[in-house]
Scaffold this motif. Structure first.
Motif, mmCIF file in Angstrom:
data_model
loop_
_atom_site.group_PDB
_atom_site.id
_atom_site.type_symbol
_atom_site.label_atom_id
_atom_site.label_comp_id
_atom_site.label_asym_id
_atom_site.label_seq_id
_atom_site.Cartn_x
_atom_site.Cartn_y
_atom_site.Cartn_z
ATOM 1 N N PHE A 124 -30.577 15.670 36.475
ATOM 2 C CA PHE A 124 -29.500 16.588 36.058
ATOM 3 C C PHE A 124 -29.974 17.781 35.245
ATOM 4 O O PHE A 124 -29.237 18.761 35.125
ATOM 5 C CB PHE A 124 -28.390 15.834 35.326
ATOM 6 N N GLY A 125 -31.204 17.730 34.690
ATOM 7 C CA GLY A 125 -31.658 18.882 33.915
ATOM 8 C C GLY A 125 -32.757 18.501 32.951
ATOM 9 O O GLY A 125 -33.197 17.354 32.911
ATOM 10 N N TYR A 126 -33.223 19.507 32.195
ATOM 11 C CA TYR A 126 -34.195 19.237 31.151
ATOM 12 C C TYR A 126 -33.415 19.050 29.866
ATOM 13 O O TYR A 126 -32.687 19.944 29.434
ATOM 14 C CB TYR A 126 -35.184 20.403 31.022
ATOM 15 N N SER A 129 -25.044 27.661 25.574
ATOM 16 C CA SER A 129 -24.743 28.456 26.764
ATOM 17 C C SER A 129 -23.232 28.553 26.864
ATOM 18 O O SER A 129 -22.524 27.757 26.265
ATOM 19 C CB SER A 129 -25.337 27.805 28.021
ATOM 20 N N PRO A 130 -22.739 29.548 27.582
ATOM 21 C CA PRO A 130 -21.283 29.740 27.611
ATOM 22 C C PRO A 130 -20.558 28.511 28.147
ATOM 23 O O PRO A 130 -20.982 27.912 29.135
ATOM 24 C CB PRO A 130 -21.113 30.929 28.569
ATOM 25 N N ALA A 131 -19.485 28.144 27.488
ATOM 26 C CA ALA A 131 -18.600 27.095 27.997
ATOM 27 C C ALA A 131 -17.722 27.696 29.086
ATOM 28 O O ALA A 131 -17.254 28.821 28.957
ATOM 29 C CB ALA A 131 -17.730 26.557 26.866
ATOM 30 N N ASN A 180 -20.731 23.289 30.520
ATOM 31 C CA ASN A 180 -21.664 24.409 30.402
ATOM 32 C C ASN A 180 -22.968 24.039 31.096
ATOM 33 O O ASN A 180 -23.266 22.859 31.302
ATOM 34 C CB ASN A 180 -21.897 24.825 28.950
ATOM 35 N N ALA A 181 -23.696 25.040 31.455
ATOM 36 C CA ALA A 181 -24.906 24.837 32.245
ATOM 37 C C ALA A 181 -26.011 24.231 31.400
ATOM 38 O O ALA A 181 -26.175 24.579 30.233
ATOM 39 C CB ALA A 181 -25.368 26.171 32.823
ATOM 40 N N LEU A 182 -26.744 23.309 31.986
ATOM 41 C CA LEU A 182 -27.931 22.749 31.364
ATOM 42 C C LEU A 182 -29.164 23.509 31.838
ATOM 43 O O LEU A 182 -29.178 24.066 32.934
ATOM 44 C CB LEU A 182 -28.082 21.276 31.762
ATOM 45 N N GLY A 231 -27.030 19.682 36.673
ATOM 46 C CA GLY A 231 -27.213 20.915 35.920
ATOM 47 C C GLY A 231 -26.061 21.273 35.007
ATOM 48 O O GLY A 231 -26.056 22.344 34.401
ATOM 49 N N VAL A 232 -25.065 20.388 34.907
ATOM 50 C CA VAL A 232 -23.893 20.674 34.076
ATOM 51 C C VAL A 232 -23.670 19.558 33.066
ATOM 52 O O VAL A 232 -23.756 18.378 33.395
ATOM 53 C CB VAL A 232 -22.621 20.832 34.943
#
Lengths: 345, 345, 345, 345
Positions: free
Chosen positions: A234-236, A256-258, A267-269, C263-264
């Motif tokens: 899903f992300g770092y 990061s922007p909600a 919000n984006a990871l 990513g979210v």
């Protein structure tokens, strides 16, 4: 004040990145000398930046050139120890990317070299100590905001890793950052480590044990539980929650922007680890330049910190194989690294 | 449809609370019979509510009175087993607050009584399964939203506890809720437990080991790390994060208005555990009433679940003393509890 | 205490929903009589629930039957006024869904009927006052947590609306809830309203002005900015932020599990408005039943509140056409509605 | 590449701050010349930094000295126009803190001077465009993430202000930043402004109207509601939510560690506005230096943007007095500012 003349040993990705930031973003330093096992690569790095640095055939001639006031060691890990020892021998301050050396003995030899001269020369590239969020955590903890720390819950998650990533690298390449930053954060020393393997993710390659859970205990009794999950998809995602006697405090996520869209508030990871500590790299190198210019020596993570990281990582790797709690023994901390260091950076 | 006539055994705090909710908040049930070791307490509870329930001298006469269709066992723990067995003997559905019995053998005797009749009579009062947040978690996990679960990170924090709270109660009174709800959440069985004691909080009384960290492993390989901290001071705080192959999902905090005031953006935490699952109690008892009225038997946590909780808690308490990983062995799960049960509630 | 015998006038969606909750979820009430313009619909509603209520040909015969202690008016809006007046005439407490009447004059005639009897009979179905989040806001504001309220920023967003939804319904069906709950929240009266139309969303049908921004001013000088956006696409989203002299406070979002995936970092939003205040409906009707049983009259939103809502909505609709600030004039508030009411529920 | 030789006009707080960052933090620029109405202050600023800049008696001699490649105008507002025009006259790039000039006519004269030379010289110090959060918003909006923007809800809150702060400064010193950044954010032009005064906070001094609510409309129909509240007490708080046809997006809050302590889950708010955009100042000045070195002219906010801000602020101040919607008329935008500018920075 004169600019600090810096020689760069190793022009791979991280070496070129530091060259770029010293040239374009930071103040007080100038790249005057460069070397790499691949001389063409060194030349390319210099030309790409449009700077006037000289190319040297190897680390020793660069260090001995008289053209540099300080050295950056950004070669591959197994080469670090020799370059760092040569810099110390020449009396030059040296910034060395992790690992300081690939063995505890190697790290210890660098510690010994500094102790023999009764002076610090080395800063190890543990950039997390320069991250704004970790520094806010440390300031709060040092100020007594949560009382005495009792437990830390961490996670180090990566969307995915390359095929070459092996089970032990979860410790030596990944957890190594937590190992350094946590002992700094709470001013304590590790005593034991134990690694457990949960059910393996189907997204991990066959040879790789992923995820892993590491439990570290400190001399002061703090227990750290750390999840390492390098195929989390899903992300770092770096998490750190410190629970104290009066409250808890948590490392902030990258802001990061909600948004609200398509039935989700979110919000984006970050997906790429390289974006996570990008500001910390700038602060780290600027701090090295500023301290060397002002005091003649760096104030960041020491050779002793590099040694701690290596000994602790070794215990974790042993526990990956034994499944047992493995002891961590550092021996006596040299006087040189005592006192002010703990609260530095 | 006729109202379900309910007999209450034990009119302490939780007993009176269930009597109030059945009378004032829920539909389909009516309290017709009450007993308590202190008859005056029983009478007081009935009068306070202004209901017409009869007072009985003990559990056996209440169960045999012919005035009740179902029984609530809300006496103190050591008395549960006998009342539950008597209800099963009489063929009455019974809701029993935790613990089902204070020993694994006691729980097993109740399982055996049900198996002998090849019918479920018992619902154990594990109310978290009826909490909206946990149900949302389970729905997401069952729906494959995070892929296969691999790890769970939990915390069970209490602002403070009474002097009478002992180290083993961190398991038998506190973690017991995680023990039940987590095996239900992921549909898996425990295999081992290990308890570690971090540095003790100065806010905990001398006799009490607080905080504690429990690591549970399941047959499927899921590893659960659970922090128990019953003098955390800051509030009543239940955390549960399930990490799966495709993502993670986290139990929602209790919602409350966000404020900005005095330099802080925040929201109030619950201080009293009794407020945390207050809605879940309503749903739990309504579910018991509805299922008994409709199907003649409850569908909630089973006697087998009560047995699992007790065996697992025993292993944790053993590990508190041994410091080692302790095995959890349940034996074969009776057919009666298979199939539909896993996905129920 | 005897159950409250309730007659239901109108068995559309909301009528059937209230019948269901009184029968299955709440305590103290029983549906004994039902009527609808479509008698078959009424019969179907009774049969679906399996209850023994009698079917009446119309509201007047139901009210005069002697079989009901209280009345629920859940017919379509234009029929409300007549049924409510008939209930008052018969001395029966009446719960009426909004609108109380479709004109200010109609609402005023109901107020006059109560004033003539010097007694409250009516509760208007403004369920938001029973929402936990709004009640937490009111408790904080009444307790002085943010000092004197100065401004309120609201949003009322719907993923989409039916083709039959018209521009004025943004006020009379949608904003009407904010109109009621905000004057209750801050204990103030409206003085003027102004509606502005931003650029229209391409997702709104041709005849519909969407979104809209409404600015309301109160007698005490509080300014409310309210966004109405009924084709916002992303979900059903109710926002309310009250800014006071010492801080601000915000209506909590509906809680749901936080996730990290793809990513979210996020959580799911409600898509259907019917889910948003589902608990509030239960509390609202239970409160009506409890108060009528205990005090013979309801304590919720009054006929005067219904009148306020209608007069304020009228001013907003006028401003939709004029583009100007339109005055809101209520006349003198009858003594009957003074005092205790303001802080009730 | 040669360092950019920079002359600083005005060594007040912001002037010294820019001198410090150019000298210690940024790369590519060097302060070579300084002037101030108070020559001693200029000298002190130079000495404090330990740099070798010359002190000039006034702006004209500094500009004509031949020692500077670019000029920073950081004097007090009324002096800006003359210095900027002198710099343009001399063909020097100039960074001017806001306001570009204190009147619309003054701003227009600078626009005219650039148009006459058909070249941009000026960058106005609207640093928010360089804030990471606003840039993320712009990137998302430009990428179509929320569809066409329809509404923006903003707040600009300050814990408190000095006694000298007057009602019009809420526009000219405070809202001016929103005025600039919002037109840049959505690539639109203002058409009207209306200011409303809610109930005044008791924490505001007698002469000051605080809070205020401003409604701005753009040529494209976007409606902006902006709260200005400079005695909000709780912190420095910048909010910006853009609502589009497909979703909404919100400026991130400044990140800080989340804590749980004393019954509150929260995080610290900034109290001092100077901390909010501290990174943006660095990026802004580095961007000026880089563009001037590379292209001979700046790429940031233009003289035309300075003119827009002044004309819009004038309309807001007029509306403070009239209470009416006031028109905003800019005339035709010169070709010089068209095209690429809109998407720049």
């Amino acid at each position: 004040m004169e600019l600090l003349r810096i020689g760069v040993i190793g022009t791979g990705a991280i070496g070129r990145d530091h060259m770029r930031r010293i040239t374009n973003n930071l103040s007080g330093g100038v790249i005057t000398a460069v070397t790499d096992v691949n001389t063409e690569a060194a030349r390319g790095a210099v030309e790409a930046l449009g700077i006037g640095a000289n190319i040297y055939p190897d680390d020793v001639t660069l260090i001995g050139s008289g053209e540099v006031d300080a050295v950056l060691v950004t070669s591959w890990g197994p080469a670090h120890q020799k370059s760092v020892l040569a810099a110390i021998e020449a009396g030059l301050p040296v910034f060395c990317e992790k690992p300081l050396a690939t063995t505890a003995e190697g790290c210890k030899s660098i510690v010994d070299a500094e102790v023999a001269r009764d002076k610090r020369f080395v800063q190890v590239g543990f950039m997390r100590r320069y991250d704004k969020g970790y520094r806010q955590l440390k300031e709060a903890i040092d100020g007594g905001f949560i009382g005495e720390p009792l437990m830390i819950h961490c996670a180090h998650r990566n969307a995915s890793v390359a095929d070459s990533y092996t089970t032990d690298m979860a410790i030596t390449d990944t957890l190594i950052h937590e190992i350094d930053v946590l002992q700094w954060l709470i001013g304590d020393e590790y005593r034991s480590a134990q690694v457990s393997f949960p059910k393996k993710s189907r997204n991990a390659l066959g040879h790789l044990g992923d995820p892993q859970i590491v439990m570290l205990e400190t001399a002061g009794g703090v227990i750290i539980t750390a999840e390492i999950f390098v195929n989390c998809k899903f992300g770092y995602d770096i998490q750190c929650e410190v629970v104290g006697e009066e409250g808890l405090i948590r490392l902030p996520d990258v802001s990061s922007p909600a948004f609200r869209k398509g039935g989700v508030a979110g919000n984006a990871l970050l997906m790429d680890w390289k974006d996570r500590f990008i500001d910390a790299y700038d602060v780290e190198i600027q701090d090295f330049i500023d301290n060397v210019r002002k005091n003649g020596m760096p104030q960041g993570p020491t050779a002793w910190d590099g040694f701690i990281a290596q000994v602790t990582a070794d215990a974790c790797v042993r526990s990956q194989q034994s499944g047992e709690r493995e002891a961590i023994e550092l021996g006596v901390k040299p006087e040189l690294y005592s006192g002010m260091m703990q609260r530095q950076v």
